[in-house]
Design a protein around this motif. Structure first.
Motif, mmCIF file in Angstrom:
data_model
loop_
_atom_site.group_PDB
_atom_site.id
_atom_site.type_symbol
_atom_site.label_atom_id
_atom_site.label_comp_id
_atom_site.label_asym_id
_atom_site.label_seq_id
_atom_site.Cartn_x
_atom_site.Cartn_y
_atom_site.Cartn_z
ATOM 1 N N ASP A 1 -22.247 66.090 -77.287
ATOM 2 C CA ASP A 1 -21.963 65.969 -78.338
ATOM 3 C C ASP A 1 -22.547 66.570 -79.878
ATOM 4 O O ASP A 1 -21.137 66.437 -80.530
ATOM 5 C CB ASP A 1 -21.176 64.931 -78.584
ATOM 6 N N VAL A 2 -23.574 66.353 -79.609
ATOM 7 C CA VAL A 2 -23.610 66.656 -81.087
ATOM 8 C C VAL A 2 -23.643 68.827 -81.522
ATOM 9 O O VAL A 2 -23.870 69.225 -82.644
ATOM 10 C CB VAL A 2 -25.145 66.716 -81.622
ATOM 11 N N MET B 1 -22.633 71.461 -84.233
ATOM 12 C CA MET B 1 -22.893 70.266 -86.343
ATOM 13 C C MET B 1 -23.756 71.299 -86.871
ATOM 14 O O MET B 1 -24.290 71.648 -87.065
ATOM 15 C CB MET B 1 -23.496 68.757 -85.405
ATOM 16 N N ASP C 1 -26.263 64.664 -88.786
ATOM 17 C CA ASP C 1 -25.602 63.441 -88.544
ATOM 18 C C ASP C 1 -26.710 62.701 -87.811
ATOM 19 O O ASP C 1 -27.311 63.115 -86.582
ATOM 20 C CB ASP C 1 -24.952 62.675 -88.361
ATOM 21 N N ARG C 2 -27.956 62.121 -88.796
ATOM 22 C CA ARG C 2 -29.798 62.026 -87.221
ATOM 23 C C ARG C 2 -28.844 60.546 -86.159
ATOM 24 O O ARG C 2 -29.359 60.309 -85.173
ATOM 25 C CB ARG C 2 -30.733 61.697 -88.170
ATOM 26 N N THR C 3 -28.168 59.929 -86.741
ATOM 27 C CA THR C 3 -27.811 58.504 -85.449
ATOM 28 C C THR C 3 -26.755 59.256 -84.978
ATOM 29 O O THR C 3 -27.030 58.338 -83.660
ATOM 30 C CB THR C 3 -27.003 57.618 -86.538
ATOM 31 N N ALA C 4 -26.685 60.987 -85.195
ATOM 32 C CA ALA C 4 -25.666 60.613 -83.467
ATOM 33 C C ALA C 4 -26.522 61.622 -82.432
ATOM 34 O O ALA C 4 -26.168 62.208 -81.580
ATOM 35 C CB ALA C 4 -24.557 62.451 -83.627
ATOM 36 N N THR D 1 -34.433 58.407 -79.993
ATOM 37 C CA THR D 1 -33.398 59.152 -81.414
ATOM 38 C C THR D 1 -33.714 60.176 -81.447
ATOM 39 O O THR D 1 -35.019 60.578 -81.546
ATOM 40 C CB THR D 1 -33.922 57.363 -82.565
ATOM 41 N N TYR D 2 -33.720 60.888 -83.133
ATOM 42 C CA TYR D 2 -33.851 61.743 -83.431
ATOM 43 C C TYR D 2 -35.378 62.067 -84.150
ATOM 44 O O TYR D 2 -35.461 63.338 -83.751
ATOM 45 C CB TYR D 2 -33.172 61.650 -85.448
ATOM 46 N N LYS E 1 -29.079 59.503 -80.828
ATOM 47 C CA LYS E 1 -29.423 58.408 -80.126
ATOM 48 C C LYS E 1 -29.065 58.683 -78.212
ATOM 49 O O LYS E 1 -28.336 59.412 -78.110
ATOM 50 C CB LYS E 1 -28.628 57.254 -80.357
ATOM 51 N N LYS E 2 -30.088 58.465 -77.064
ATOM 52 C CA LYS E 2 -29.615 58.875 -75.800
ATOM 53 C C LYS E 2 -30.404 57.483 -75.523
ATOM 54 O O LYS E 2 -31.434 57.635 -75.875
ATOM 55 C CB LYS E 2 -30.020 60.111 -75.505
#
Length: 574
Positions: free
Chosen positions: A143-144, A147, A151-154, A241-242, A156-157
């Motif tokens: 879903d990034v 972009m 947005d570094r918080t997006a 994370t990022y 996460k996995k």
């Protein structure tokens, strides 16, 4: 047997293995299995009333068994070569696709075997290359895509990783033996603290190699036994994370699918210099931020927004992210250079070429650097106790050339000029050549003239025509020219040689060499043609033979085939 950790699921232990026949057999090269090729073919077992899912597994087993049998018998493989090993699987089905992938990949490597996936026998799990599988598991969330503002918080996995639980005191002894099995992923710790037991550690394992305790090799199992480590493999939910993703992975996930990804750049001190393409421009600020985040020491990212200006050899740039400060310091071949990158020309990809030319000169020789920039040719040559005359038309380059000569303590050996290249050739160079060539042969140094302005340098060769009035000297001490040029021709060697010869009014076919410097862009090469200026060109009132020059070649003639070989080698090293 150690209890299962709440944070992750555990595979059945050695004493209570459940075998799913659909994943029983992994085909691998081995000399340990010594059964005869007449052994019965591998086959699946019945479902045994464990529901439709179990029945499907058994049907898949029979399919795999038939594939192995079909592959095995016609080619005469014996179990001496094809070792069939049983594997139990974890309770979680997340590792099953990895086992399928492992099976199909192993089959594909066996000599003479044709994977039947094309006939839909393995259609449920197509073969995937290692790097593709790795990028699939460790790629950012989908879903990034699209972009434009980072947005570094997006990013996460959560991924499932096999782990091995060990006592913390044996970790250092065990890790050297688990190099094959351990997870090799930059940015992810291979050993973490057990969240349920502070006296234990969890070793991250490769999810494409390690499925159950049977995935360990014999030598690894031996070490585990010596250290009293239970080979039971568990599954751990690892949150990415990022910070865990590489710049290329981030940009590939963000940019439109199928588009080129910018992951490389030229580093100039603290500056990352990019050349973005049109489709990347909507993401330019995000790309700049990612480059700064993922490259320690980079605090500014810039993009070139026009071609290099041929007069001052600099270009306009846009700061994409980070500092606006373009004052930088670089180290190249053990020399230090300081300059304002926004106002001068500097290309870190020419480091090898700077060294190559420097090595051609010996102490006492003379160098004339017509387009000196901030000194990458002049300063190393001066350090060899050579006399250097360095020139650049750009006032900023002239200023930083003087500064860098002092910085590297060669200011007493370099004479610096701020002239047009043609004026430098017909002024200071002419005067110095008249003095140098009038010396006795024993005292005459070798003279080299470097002309590094690839876009236009060949045009300046006309300044050598009838430059001197005196009687011709011995051809052995005539100046050697190193002239740079770009070429988009199918045969760039001959193209550069013909264009240089046309300007001089003489053929350079037999008295020049051409060196491939670098590939600048698709179908665009940067080359350096080296030749000794013929007396018929340099001196007035000399008869010229346009078909050939009278001087011997500097070295063996470079053929088109040799050039092609060098180009291939250069491309493989970049």
């Amino acid at each position: 047997m150690s209890p299962a950790l709440p944070a992750f699921r555990t595979s059945p232990g050695p004493g209570r293995k459940r075998r799913l026949p659909s994943l029983r057999r992994t085909v691998m090269m081995s000399s340990k299995a010594r059964q005869s090729s007449r052994d019965p073919p591998p086959s699946g077992t019945g479902a045994g009333g464990e529901g439709s899912a179990r029945g499907s597994s058994c049907r898949a087993t029979r399919g795999i068994g038939m594939v192995l049998w079909i592959l095995w018998r016609p080619f005469g493989f014996s179990r001496r070569l094809l070792k069939l090993e049983s594997h139990s699987i974890t309770e979680s089905k997340s590792l099953i696709p990895l086992a399928w992938t492992s099976l199909t990949q192993t089959l594909s490597k066996a000599p003479g075997i044709l994977l039947l996936g094309q006939r839909k026998i393995f259609s449920t799990m197509p073969e995937i290359e290692t790097h593709e599988r790795d990028s699939e598991l460790f790629s950012p969330p989908s879903d990034v895509r699209g972009m434009t503002k980072l947005d570094r918080t997006a990013f996460k996995k959560t991924v499932s990783i096999p782990v091995l639980k060990v006592r913390k005191e044996v970790v250092s002894k065990l890790m050297p033996s688990l190099k094959r099995a351990a997870l090799q992923r930059p940015g992810i710790k291979r050993v973490i603290e057990d969240p349920e037991d502070k006296e234990s550690r969890l070793i991250m394992l490769d999810p494409y190699k390690m499925f159950t305790h049977d995935s360990f090799e014999k030598a690894e199992l031996s070490v585990l036994e010596q250290l009293n480590v239970n080979p039971q493999i568990s599954e751990y939910n690892l949150q990415l994370t990022y910070e865990n993703f590489k710049s290329e992975e981030i940009l590939r996930a963000v940019l439109p699918e199928g588009q080129d990804v910018t992951s490389g750049f030229s580093r100039v001190g603290h500056i990352a210099h990019l050349n973005l393409r049109d489709h990347q421009l909507p993401f330019k600020h995000l790309i700049g931020e990612v480059m700064i985040d993922k490259n320690p020491g980079i605090t500014s990212a810039v993009n070139k927004i026009n071609s290099i200006d041929n007069t001052y050899r600099n270009f306009q740039m846009e700061v994409l992210s980070g500092e606006q400060n373009m004052m930088t310091k670089v180290r190249e071949n053990n020399y230090t250079y300081e300059f304002d990158f926004s106002k001068v020309y500097w290309n870190p990809r020419l480091s090898t070429e700077h060294s190559r030319i420097t090595e051609l000169l010996k102490p006492g020789d003379v160098l004339f650097d017509v387009f000196a920039g901030v000194g990458p040719f002049a300063i190393p040559v001066a350090k060899k106790n050579c006399t250097v005359f360095a020139n650049d038309l750009n006032p900023e380059s002239h200023k930083w050339l003087l500064h860098n000569c002092k910085l590297n303590k060669v200011d007493q050996k370099v004479k610096v000029f701020n002239l047009d290249g043609k004026d430098f050739l017909q002024g200071p160079i002419k005067e110095e050549l008249m003095q140098l060539l009038s010396l006795s042969k024993e005292r005459k140094p070798s003279v080299h003239i470097v002309m590094n302005l690839p876009a236009k340098a060949i045009e300046f060769l006309s300044a050598f025509k009838s430059l001197l009035d005196e009687q011709p000297c011995s051809s052995e001490i005539l100046p050697i020219v190193h002239c740079y040029s770009f070429s988009k021709d199918a045969n760039p060697t001959e193209d550069v040689r013909q264009r240089a010869g046309a300007v001089l009014g003489i053929s350079l076919e037999a008295c020049s060499s051409v060196h491939l410097v670098r590939n600048v862009a698709p179908n665009k090469e940067m080359l350096c043609i080296t030749f000794q200026i013929p007396a018929a060109v340099l001196y007035k009132n000399q008869t010229r033979n346009p078909e050939n020059c009278e001087d011997p070649p500097l070295k063996r003639q470079r053929t088109a085939e040799a050039f092609s070989d060098e180009k291939t080698q250069l491309a493989s090293n970049t």
